[in-house]
Each structure stands twice: as C-alpha cells, then as structure tokens.
Design a protein around this motif. Structure first.
Motif, PDB file in Angstrom:
ATOM      1  N   ARG A 287       0.877  -1.404   0.001  1.00 51.42           N
ATOM      2  CA  ARG A 287       0.093  -0.082   0.151  1.00 51.42           C
ATOM      3  C   ARG A 287       1.010   1.138  -0.640  1.00 51.42           C
ATOM      4  NH1 ARG A 287      -5.314   0.420   0.676  1.00 51.42           N
ATOM      5  NH2 ARG A 287      -4.953   2.376   0.288  1.00 51.42           N
ATOM      6  N   LYS A 288       2.244   0.931  -0.022  1.00 56.02           N
ATOM      7  CA  LYS A 288       3.254   2.520  -0.282  1.00 56.02           C
ATOM      8  C   LYS A 288       2.574   3.223  -1.705  1.00 56.02           C
ATOM      9  CE  LYS A 288       6.799   0.533   0.636  1.00 56.02           C
ATOM     10  NZ  LYS A 288       8.242   0.204   1.354  1.00 56.02           N
ATOM     11  N   GLU A 289       2.918   4.635  -1.468  1.00 56.36           N
ATOM     12  CA  GLU A 289       2.240   5.125  -2.693  1.00 56.36           C
ATOM     13  C   GLU A 289       3.056   6.965  -2.514  1.00 56.36           C
ATOM     14  OE1 GLU A 289      -1.902   6.986  -2.471  1.00 56.36           O
ATOM     15  OE2 GLU A 289      -2.273   4.905  -2.423  1.00 56.36           O
ATOM     16  N   SER A 290       3.728   6.921  -3.332  1.00 58.66           N
ATOM     17  CA  SER A 290       4.492   8.305  -3.439  1.00 58.66           C
ATOM     18  C   SER A 290       3.914   9.862  -4.018  1.00 58.66           C
ATOM     19  CB  SER A 290       5.615   8.030  -4.250  1.00 58.66           C
ATOM     20  OG  SER A 290       6.972   8.707  -4.166  1.00 58.66           O
ATOM     21  N   ASP A 291       4.452  11.281  -3.423  1.00 68.44           N
ATOM     22  CA  ASP A 291       3.878  11.823  -4.113  1.00 68.44           C
ATOM     23  C   ASP A 291       5.050  12.758  -3.984  1.00 68.44           C
ATOM     24  OD1 ASP A 291       1.274  11.374  -3.521  1.00 68.44           O
ATOM     25  OD2 ASP A 291       0.888  12.526  -1.731  1.00 68.44           O
ATOM     26  N   GLY A 292       5.895  12.290  -4.518  1.00 69.33           N
ATOM     27  CA  GLY A 292       7.629  12.965  -4.844  1.00 69.33           C
ATOM     28  C   GLY A 292       8.728  12.236  -3.839  1.00 69.33           C
ATOM     29  N   ASP A 293       8.808  13.397  -2.805  1.00 72.62           N
ATOM     30  CA  ASP A 293       8.999  12.917  -1.105  1.00 72.62           C
ATOM     31  C   ASP A 293       9.387  12.746  -0.790  1.00 72.62           C
ATOM     32  OD1 ASP A 293      11.983  13.825  -3.479  1.00 72.62           O
ATOM     33  OD2 ASP A 293      11.774  15.591  -2.284  1.00 72.62           O
ATOM     34  N   VAL A 294       7.744  12.353  -0.647  1.00 71.46           N
ATOM     35  CA  VAL A 294       6.903  11.960   0.251  1.00 71.46           C
ATOM     36  C   VAL A 294       6.082  10.601   0.091  1.00 71.46           C
ATOM     37  CG1 VAL A 294       4.456  12.273   2.005  1.00 71.46           C
ATOM     38  CG2 VAL A 294       6.050  14.837   1.250  1.00 71.46           C
ATOM     39  N   HIS A 295       6.076   9.476   1.050  1.00 69.53           N
ATOM     40  CA  HIS A 295       5.638   7.959   0.698  1.00 69.53           C
ATOM     41  C   HIS A 295       4.737   7.877   1.803  1.00 69.53           C
ATOM     42  CE1 HIS A 295       9.105   7.107  -1.870  1.00 69.53           C
ATOM     43  NE2 HIS A 295       9.626   7.823  -1.282  1.00 69.53           N
ATOM     44  N   ARG A 296       3.481   7.906   0.855  1.00 68.56           N
ATOM     45  CA  ARG A 296       2.741   7.071   1.844  1.00 68.56           C
ATOM     46  C   ARG A 296       2.230   5.859   2.114  1.00 68.56           C
ATOM     47  NH1 ARG A 296       0.042  12.685   3.289  1.00 68.56           N
ATOM     48  NH2 ARG A 296       0.415  13.906   1.972  1.00 68.56           N
ATOM     49  N   GLY A 297       1.623   5.348   2.554  1.00 66.91           N
ATOM     50  CA  GLY A 297       1.143   4.467   3.613  1.00 66.91           C
ATOM     51  C   GLY A 297       0.486   4.367   4.650  1.00 66.91           C
ATOM     52  N   ILE A 298       0.154   2.488   5.673  1.00 64.76           N
ATOM     53  CA  ILE A 298      -0.916   2.716   6.403  1.00 64.76           C
ATOM     54  C   ILE A 298      -0.271   1.714   6.950  1.00 64.76           C
ATOM     55  CG2 ILE A 298      -3.246   1.129   6.797  1.00 64.76           C
ATOM     56  CD1 ILE A 298      -4.066   2.044   3.872  1.00 64.76           C
ATOM     57  N   CYS A 299      -0.054   1.461   8.402  1.00 59.38           N
ATOM     58  CA  CYS A 299       0.609   1.090   9.234  1.00 59.38           C
ATOM     59  C   CYS A 299       0.164  -0.826   9.424  1.00 59.38           C
ATOM     60  CB  CYS A 299       0.534   1.749  11.057  1.00 59.38           C
ATOM     61  SG  CYS A 299       1.129   1.227  12.254  1.00 59.38           S
ATOM     62  N   ARG A 300       0.710  -1.239   9.295  1.00 54.14           N
ATOM     63  CA  ARG A 300       0.369  -2.746   9.254  1.00 54.14           C
ATOM     64  C   ARG A 300      -0.591  -3.035  10.400  1.00 54.14           C
ATOM     65  NH1 ARG A 300       5.273  -6.383   8.611  1.00 54.14           N
ATOM     66  NH2 ARG A 300       5.096  -5.921   5.999  1.00 54.14           N
ATOM     67  N   TYR A 301      -0.050  -2.353  12.013  1.00 55.41           N
ATOM     68  CA  TYR A 301      -0.497  -3.306  12.982  1.00 55.41           C
ATOM     69  C   TYR A 301      -1.304  -2.069  13.543  1.00 55.41           C
ATOM     70  CZ  TYR A 301       3.869  -5.743  12.553  1.00 55.41           C
ATOM     71  OH  TYR A 301       5.029  -5.968  11.937  1.00 55.41           O
ATOM     72  N   CYS A 302      -1.757  -0.633  13.531  1.00 53.82           N
ATOM     73  CA  CYS A 302      -2.690  -0.087  14.007  1.00 53.82           C
ATOM     74  C   CYS A 302      -3.654   0.916  13.228  1.00 53.82           C
ATOM     75  CB  CYS A 302      -2.233   1.352  14.908  1.00 53.82           C
ATOM     76  SG  CYS A 302      -1.512   1.739  13.868  1.00 53.82           S
ATOM     77  N   ARG A 303      -3.467   0.425  11.566  1.00 53.57           N
ATOM     78  CA  ARG A 303      -4.210   1.015   9.343  1.00 53.57           C
ATOM     79  C   ARG A 303      -4.179   1.929  10.133  1.00 53.57           C
ATOM     80  NH1 ARG A 303      -3.216  -3.009   7.032  1.00 53.57           N
ATOM     81  NH2 ARG A 303      -5.713  -2.638   5.670  1.00 53.57           N
ATOM     82  N   ALA A 304      -3.595   2.897  10.795  1.00 52.88           N
ATOM     83  CA  ALA A 304      -2.969   4.373  10.471  1.00 52.88           C
ATOM     84  C   ALA A 304      -2.864   5.000   9.439  1.00 52.88           C
ATOM     85  CB  ALA A 304      -2.625   4.923  11.810  1.00 52.88           C
ATOM     86  N   PRO A 305      -3.203   6.467   8.584  1.00 53.28           N
ATOM     87  CA  PRO A 305      -2.528   6.641   7.846  1.00 53.28           C
ATOM     88  C   PRO A 305      -1.248   7.057   8.506  1.00 53.28           C
ATOM     89  CG  PRO A 305      -4.164   8.175   8.380  1.00 53.28           C
ATOM     90  CD  PRO A 305      -4.141   6.791   9.471  1.00 53.28           C
ATOM     91  N   ILE A 306       0.093   7.147   7.272  1.00 50.14           N
ATOM     92  CA  ILE A 306       1.246   6.490   8.156  1.00 50.14           C
ATOM     93  C   ILE A 306       2.079   7.801   6.660  1.00 50.14           C
ATOM     94  CG2 ILE A 306       1.354   5.660   9.754  1.00 50.14           C
ATOM     95  CD1 ILE A 306       2.883   3.859   8.548  1.00 50.14           C
ATOM     96  N   MET A 307       3.280   8.394   7.152  1.00 43.42           N
ATOM     97  CA  MET A 307       3.785   9.093   5.563  1.00 43.42           C
ATOM     98  C   MET A 307       5.512   8.651   6.436  1.00 43.42           C
ATOM     99  SD  MET A 307       2.504  13.006   6.082  1.00 43.42           S
ATOM    100  CE  MET A 307       3.751  13.837   5.082  1.00 43.42           C
ATOM    101  N   ARG A 308       6.563   9.043   5.178  1.00 52.45           N
ATOM    102  CA  ARG A 308       7.988   9.212   5.778  1.00 52.45           C
ATOM    103  C   ARG A 308       8.540  10.004   5.097  1.00 52.45           C
ATOM    104  NH1 ARG A 308      12.183   5.092   3.860  1.00 52.45           N
ATOM    105  NH2 ARG A 308      12.937   5.793   2.617  1.00 52.45           N
TER     106      ARG A 308
END
Length: 56
Positions: free
Chosen positions: A21-42
């Motif tokens: 489920r990892k998506e990329s918006d340029g330098d920002v990568h978005r996904g969903i946490c495997r355990y708590c299902r929260a939206p996360i980014m890096r």
C-alpha cells in the motif's frame, strides 16, 4: 532489553507500513500501518514513518 509488542511500537510512533500500500508523492511516501491501520507518511529527509496528521 525486552522487545516491544506491536501495540507498544505504534504507541511510541514506530509504525510499519503495509508493503503493498505504499504510494509516492515526490519526496513524500504515504502508506498504512500494518498493525494499527493508521495513515502514515515519511520523507526522504526523515526516513522514519510517522502519522499523517496535520502538523502545526
């Protein structure tokens, strides 16, 4: 030192993304946490996953 449980890791902000489920918006990568299902980014600068909330 004891290993942290999945709930403990998420509660202190150490999230793990779902691999498919990892998506990329340029330098920002978005996904969903495997355990708590929260939206996360890096970003390339931080290189850690954190909650995708409004930063003030």
């Amino acid at each position: 030192m004891a290993r942290l449980t999945r709930a403990e890791r998420c509660s202190i902000g150490k999230h793990t993304p779902v691999p498919a489920r990892k998506e990329s918006d340029g330098d920002v990568h978005r996904g969903i946490c495997r355990y708590c299902r929260a939206p996360i980014m890096r970003t390339q600068a931080t290189r850690i996953w954190f909650l995708a909330t409004v930063l003030a």
